[in-house]
Scaffold this active site. Sequence first.
Site, PDB file in Angstrom:
ATOM      1  N   GLY A   9       0.843  -1.206   0.000  1.00  0.00           N
ATOM      2  CA  GLY A   9       0.000   0.000   0.000  1.00  0.00           C
ATOM      3  C   GLY A   9       0.871   1.247   0.000  1.00  0.00           C
ATOM      4  O   GLY A   9       0.552   2.254   0.626  1.00  0.00           O
ATOM      5  N   GLY A  12      -0.439   5.000  -1.041  1.00  0.00           N
ATOM      6  CA  GLY A  12      -1.546   5.652  -0.348  1.00  0.00           C
ATOM      7  C   GLY A  12      -1.079   6.886   0.398  1.00  0.00           C
ATOM      8  O   GLY A  12       0.090   7.301   0.280  1.00  0.00           O
ATOM      9  N   GLN A  13      -1.979   7.464   1.202  1.00  0.00           N
ATOM     10  CA  GLN A  13      -1.662   8.720   1.907  1.00  0.00           C
ATOM     11  C   GLN A  13      -0.422   8.551   2.797  1.00  0.00           C
ATOM     12  O   GLN A  13       0.502   9.358   2.752  1.00  0.00           O
ATOM     13  CB  GLN A  13      -2.856   9.168   2.758  1.00  0.00           C
ATOM     14  CG  GLN A  13      -2.667  10.562   3.336  1.00  0.00           C
ATOM     15  CD  GLN A  13      -3.565  10.875   4.517  1.00  0.00           C
ATOM     16  OE1 GLN A  13      -4.350  10.048   4.974  1.00  0.00           O
ATOM     17  NE2 GLN A  13      -3.446  12.090   5.023  1.00  0.00           N
ATOM     18  N   LEU A  14      -0.401   7.508   3.617  1.00  0.00           N
ATOM     19  CA  LEU A  14       0.751   7.287   4.517  1.00  0.00           C
ATOM     20  C   LEU A  14       1.929   6.639   3.805  1.00  0.00           C
ATOM     21  O   LEU A  14       3.092   6.987   4.043  1.00  0.00           O
ATOM     22  CB  LEU A  14       0.320   6.380   5.676  1.00  0.00           C
ATOM     23  CG  LEU A  14      -0.279   7.110   6.861  1.00  0.00           C
ATOM     24  CD1 LEU A  14      -1.287   6.243   7.578  1.00  0.00           C
ATOM     25  CD2 LEU A  14       0.825   7.506   7.823  1.00  0.00           C
ATOM     26  N   ASP A  35       2.038  -1.891  -4.526  1.00  0.00           N
ATOM     27  CA  ASP A  35       0.649  -1.398  -4.476  1.00  0.00           C
ATOM     28  C   ASP A  35      -0.104  -2.069  -5.621  1.00  0.00           C
ATOM     29  O   ASP A  35       0.486  -2.813  -6.416  1.00  0.00           O
ATOM     30  CB  ASP A  35       0.605   0.141  -4.595  1.00  0.00           C
ATOM     31  CG  ASP A  35      -0.617   0.730  -3.873  1.00  0.00           C
ATOM     32  OD1 ASP A  35      -1.746   0.288  -4.195  1.00  0.00           O
ATOM     33  OD2 ASP A  35      -0.461   1.581  -3.000  1.00  0.00           O
ATOM     34  N   TYR A 140     -14.798  -1.125   9.089  1.00  0.00           N
ATOM     35  CA  TYR A 140     -13.359  -0.786   9.147  1.00  0.00           C
ATOM     36  C   TYR A 140     -12.829  -0.966  10.572  1.00  0.00           C
ATOM     37  O   TYR A 140     -11.797  -1.610  10.795  1.00  0.00           O
ATOM     38  CB  TYR A 140     -13.207   0.658   8.679  1.00  0.00           C
ATOM     39  CG  TYR A 140     -11.845   1.290   8.858  1.00  0.00           C
ATOM     40  CD1 TYR A 140     -10.735   0.839   8.137  1.00  0.00           C
ATOM     41  CD2 TYR A 140     -11.665   2.373   9.721  1.00  0.00           C
ATOM     42  CE1 TYR A 140      -9.494   1.451   8.279  1.00  0.00           C
ATOM     43  CE2 TYR A 140     -10.438   2.989   9.863  1.00  0.00           C
ATOM     44  CZ  TYR A 140      -9.347   2.526   9.150  1.00  0.00           C
ATOM     45  OH  TYR A 140      -8.127   3.128   9.291  1.00  0.00           O
ATOM     46  N   LYS A 144     -10.107  -3.608  12.142  1.00  0.00           N
ATOM     47  CA  LYS A 144      -8.881  -3.181  12.844  1.00  0.00           C
ATOM     48  C   LYS A 144      -8.783  -3.840  14.239  1.00  0.00           C
ATOM     49  O   LYS A 144      -7.707  -4.262  14.639  1.00  0.00           O
ATOM     50  CB  LYS A 144      -8.824  -1.653  12.960  1.00  0.00           C
ATOM     51  CG  LYS A 144      -8.586  -0.933  11.628  1.00  0.00           C
ATOM     52  CD  LYS A 144      -7.210  -1.219  11.051  1.00  0.00           C
ATOM     53  CE  LYS A 144      -6.959  -0.491   9.747  1.00  0.00           C
ATOM     54  NZ  LYS A 144      -5.688  -0.872   9.106  1.00  0.00           N
TER      55      LYS A 144
HETATM   56  P1  NAD Z   1      -4.907   4.924   1.637  1.00  0.00           P
HETATM   57  O1  NAD Z   1      -6.289   4.476   1.301  1.00  0.00           O
HETATM   58  O2  NAD Z   1      -4.489   6.301   1.277  1.00  0.00           O
HETATM   59  O3  NAD Z   1      -3.847   3.916   1.010  1.00  0.00           O
HETATM   60  C1  NAD Z   1      -4.021   2.539   1.007  1.00  0.00           C
HETATM   61  C2  NAD Z   1      -3.196   1.975  -0.129  1.00  0.00           C
HETATM   62  O4  NAD Z   1      -3.381   0.567  -0.142  1.00  0.00           O
HETATM   63  C3  NAD Z   1      -3.639   2.507  -1.501  1.00  0.00           C
HETATM   64  O5  NAD Z   1      -2.524   2.966  -2.238  1.00  0.00           O
HETATM   65  C4  NAD Z   1      -4.290   1.304  -2.164  1.00  0.00           C
HETATM   66  O6  NAD Z   1      -4.091   1.255  -3.570  1.00  0.00           O
HETATM   67  C5  NAD Z   1      -3.568   0.144  -1.473  1.00  0.00           C
HETATM   68  N1  NAD Z   1      -4.361  -1.072  -1.474  1.00  0.00           N
HETATM   69  C6  NAD Z   1      -5.701  -1.215  -1.257  1.00  0.00           C
HETATM   70  N2  NAD Z   1      -6.047  -2.504  -1.375  1.00  0.00           N
HETATM   71  C7  NAD Z   1      -4.906  -3.186  -1.638  1.00  0.00           C
HETATM   72  C8  NAD Z   1      -4.619  -4.561  -1.856  1.00  0.00           C
HETATM   73  N3  NAD Z   1      -5.579  -5.488  -1.850  1.00  0.00           N
HETATM   74  N4  NAD Z   1      -3.338  -4.918  -2.097  1.00  0.00           N
HETATM   75  C9  NAD Z   1      -2.354  -3.985  -2.132  1.00  0.00           C
HETATM   76  N5  NAD Z   1      -2.569  -2.678  -1.946  1.00  0.00           N
HETATM   77  C10 NAD Z   1      -3.838  -2.288  -1.702  1.00  0.00           C
HETATM   78  O7  NAD Z   1      -4.710   4.677   3.195  1.00  0.00           O
HETATM   79  P2  NAD Z   1      -3.706   5.440   4.175  1.00  0.00           P
HETATM   80  O8  NAD Z   1      -4.423   6.643   4.684  1.00  0.00           O
HETATM   81  O9  NAD Z   1      -2.392   5.585   3.564  1.00  0.00           O
HETATM   82  O10 NAD Z   1      -3.662   4.408   5.368  1.00  0.00           O
HETATM   83  C11 NAD Z   1      -2.650   3.433   5.475  1.00  0.00           C
HETATM   84  C12 NAD Z   1      -2.992   2.537   6.645  1.00  0.00           C
HETATM   85  O11 NAD Z   1      -3.059   3.323   7.831  1.00  0.00           O
HETATM   86  C13 NAD Z   1      -4.348   1.847   6.522  1.00  0.00           C
HETATM   87  O12 NAD Z   1      -4.263   0.543   7.019  1.00  0.00           O
HETATM   88  C14 NAD Z   1      -5.259   2.683   7.386  1.00  0.00           C
HETATM   89  O13 NAD Z   1      -6.305   1.916   7.918  1.00  0.00           O
HETATM   90  C15 NAD Z   1      -4.312   3.150   8.456  1.00  0.00           C
HETATM   91  N6  NAD Z   1      -4.747   4.413   9.060  1.00  0.00           N
HETATM   92  C16 NAD Z   1      -4.733   5.547   8.330  1.00  0.00           C
HETATM   93  C17 NAD Z   1      -5.153   6.739   8.918  1.00  0.00           C
HETATM   94  C18 NAD Z   1      -5.184   8.031   8.151  1.00  0.00           C
HETATM   95  O14 NAD Z   1      -5.666   9.037   8.686  1.00  0.00           O
HETATM   96  N7  NAD Z   1      -4.660   8.079   6.927  1.00  0.00           N
HETATM   97  C19 NAD Z   1      -5.579   6.734  10.250  1.00  0.00           C
HETATM   98  C20 NAD Z   1      -5.619   5.529  10.946  1.00  0.00           C
HETATM   99  C21 NAD Z   1      -5.158   4.379  10.346  1.00  0.00           C
HETATM  100  C1  AKB Z   2     -10.413   7.245   8.594  1.00  0.00           C
HETATM  101  O1  AKB Z   2     -10.961   8.347   8.762  1.00  0.00           O
HETATM  102  O2  AKB Z   2     -10.981   6.213   8.234  1.00  0.00           O
HETATM  103  C2  AKB Z   2      -8.936   7.160   8.927  1.00  0.00           C
HETATM  104  C3  AKB Z   2      -8.756   6.675  10.314  1.00  0.00           C
HETATM  105  C4  AKB Z   2      -8.778   7.626  11.440  1.00  0.00           C
HETATM  106  O3  AKB Z   2      -8.614   5.490  10.513  1.00  0.00           O
HETATM  107  N1  AKB Z   2      -8.364   8.441   8.697  1.00  0.00           N
END
Ligand code: NAD
Ligand code: AKB
Length: 317
Positions: A9, A12-14, A35, A140, A144
């Site tokens: 992944g 994605g954002q992180l 990804d 979701y 988790k």
């Molecule tokens: P995102 O949706 O921006 O990125 C997720 C990435 O995973 C995407 O690039 C997507 O293409 C890839 N992906 C989705 N399904 C896939 C699969 N089957 N195989 C391979 N890649 C796949 O999410 P994010 O914001 O970067 O979050 C990353 C992680 O951190 C997630 O597990 C999310 O639950 C967790 N998280 C994020 C936040 C936040 O605010 N961004 C907060 C809490 C937890």
């Molecule tokens: C969402 O809003 O789903 C994420 C998170 C806090 O897990 N940014």
Amino acid sequence: MINMILVIGAFGQLGTVLTEKLQVKWGLNRVIASDLVSKADFNGHFETLDATDFKALEQIVTKYKITEIYHLAAILSANGEKFPLHTWDVNMTSLFNVLEVARIHKVNKVFYPSSIAVFGDKIERVNTPQSPNLTPATVYGISKVSGEIWNNYYYNKYGLDVRSLRYPGVIGYQSLPGGGTTDYAVDIYHKAVKNESFECFLEATTKLPMIFMDDAIRATIELMDAPIEDINVRTSYNLSGMSFTPKELYHSIKKIYPDFKISYKPDFRQNIANSWPKSIDDSSARNDWEWKPAFDLDMMTELMIQKLKEYYNSITV
Ligand code: NAD
Ligand code: AKB
């Protein structure tokens, strides 16, 4: 042993930001980004991977002799509610694949991001403690919580060193969020910098825990670097950055853009936000591996606006 990192992944954002930080830390040749689809401007090693495909994941882990996996792929809270069973399937199948591949191929460490979505309506919403009764309101959040418990199981049964953080909403200028409930707090900055008004999908007074991207990435790296004997939480660590409402965020931005306008039109995401904490007690992380956030709301606003201005200026010249 040479450390070889796999980020799942990665675009994605992180993942966008974490992958770059890991490349700086370990060197370009030690980090494999993966990804669902590739990205033309990515600098580094990349493998296309659907993490729900066990064989494909196993092939990458053996090909590069992976020693550390950051499993970021997931469907987030708001998108998850549109397709609950599909969300469960993707989030859990990908985690089981990571845990099993890591166990079979003796991967040293796994990182699993959890979320403030694990909490539900049976909690103290202010300063939410590390181990309350978890009754999440979204698929979701359910995925988790289940992931956290499976990580704990793999640690206890197989000694797999899985480490995890319950991230608050993450806010950064480098990448866009992917379908969560906290996405408004990134989108609002883009609107302000583009001199547009902002319609918020949460009510003005909805307080949620948030964290600036730099702090979130630093926490991830500090947790993964911590000596194994310091890790006492094997489900997932509460992590806190700051807490604010849309109205407080709006007023922080107005200090720089006094004419900025906001309106409020809550949608289905309001119910999700209502089930989440207002603030988080992260004393376990502070005590165990000395976690301390660096950014408050106004510091974050200043940097977000400065960086987004640079970005929008660079694409309009
Ligand atoms: P995102 O949706 O921006 O990125 C997720 C990435 O995973 C995407 O690039 C997507 O293409 C890839 N992906 C989705 N399904 C896939 C699969 N089957 N195989 C391979 N890649 C796949 O999410 P994010 O914001 O970067 O979050 C990353 C992680 O951190 C997630 O597990 C999310 O639950 C967790 N998280 C994020 C936040 C936040 O605010 N961004 C907060 C809490 C937890
Ligand atoms: C969402 O809003 O789903 C994420 C998170 C806090 O897990 N940014």
